[in-house]
Motif scaffolding. Sequence first.
Motif: not given
Length: 124
Positions: A51-71
């Motif tokens: 997660i970025r500091w500016i704008g809180n843009t998030t990125y996820y690995g393919d193996s967990v996408k849709g099952r994890v949320t970073i905040s």
Amino acid sequence: QVQLVESGGGLVQTGGSLRLSCAASERTLSSYNMGWFRQAPGKEREFVAAIRWIGNTTYYGDSVKGRVTISRDNAQNTVYLQMISLKPEDTAIYYCADRHLLKGLPTTTAQDYWGQGTQVTVSS
């Protein structure tokens, strides 16, 4: 000495959920991009989420996408990783890492600090 301290790991059954936390001591997480990574026995450390500091843009690995949320909660100086629908292959030590926003996102080979990790075990 800056420390990142992870918590929230544990033993959970397949399909269960966990929320991991990463708190910083001795320094604010403001102006830092944050990431979660994991390492299973015998495997290389892999990217989970960032997660970025500016704008809180998030990125996820393919193996967990849709099952994890970073905040992140900047008032609490803490970053979270909410995980749902856990699978046995999610079993690993989970680490958080930070990297100053001017340097980019933390990666497995580029970060300012690592935490000590928290064990997540998913039973089948």
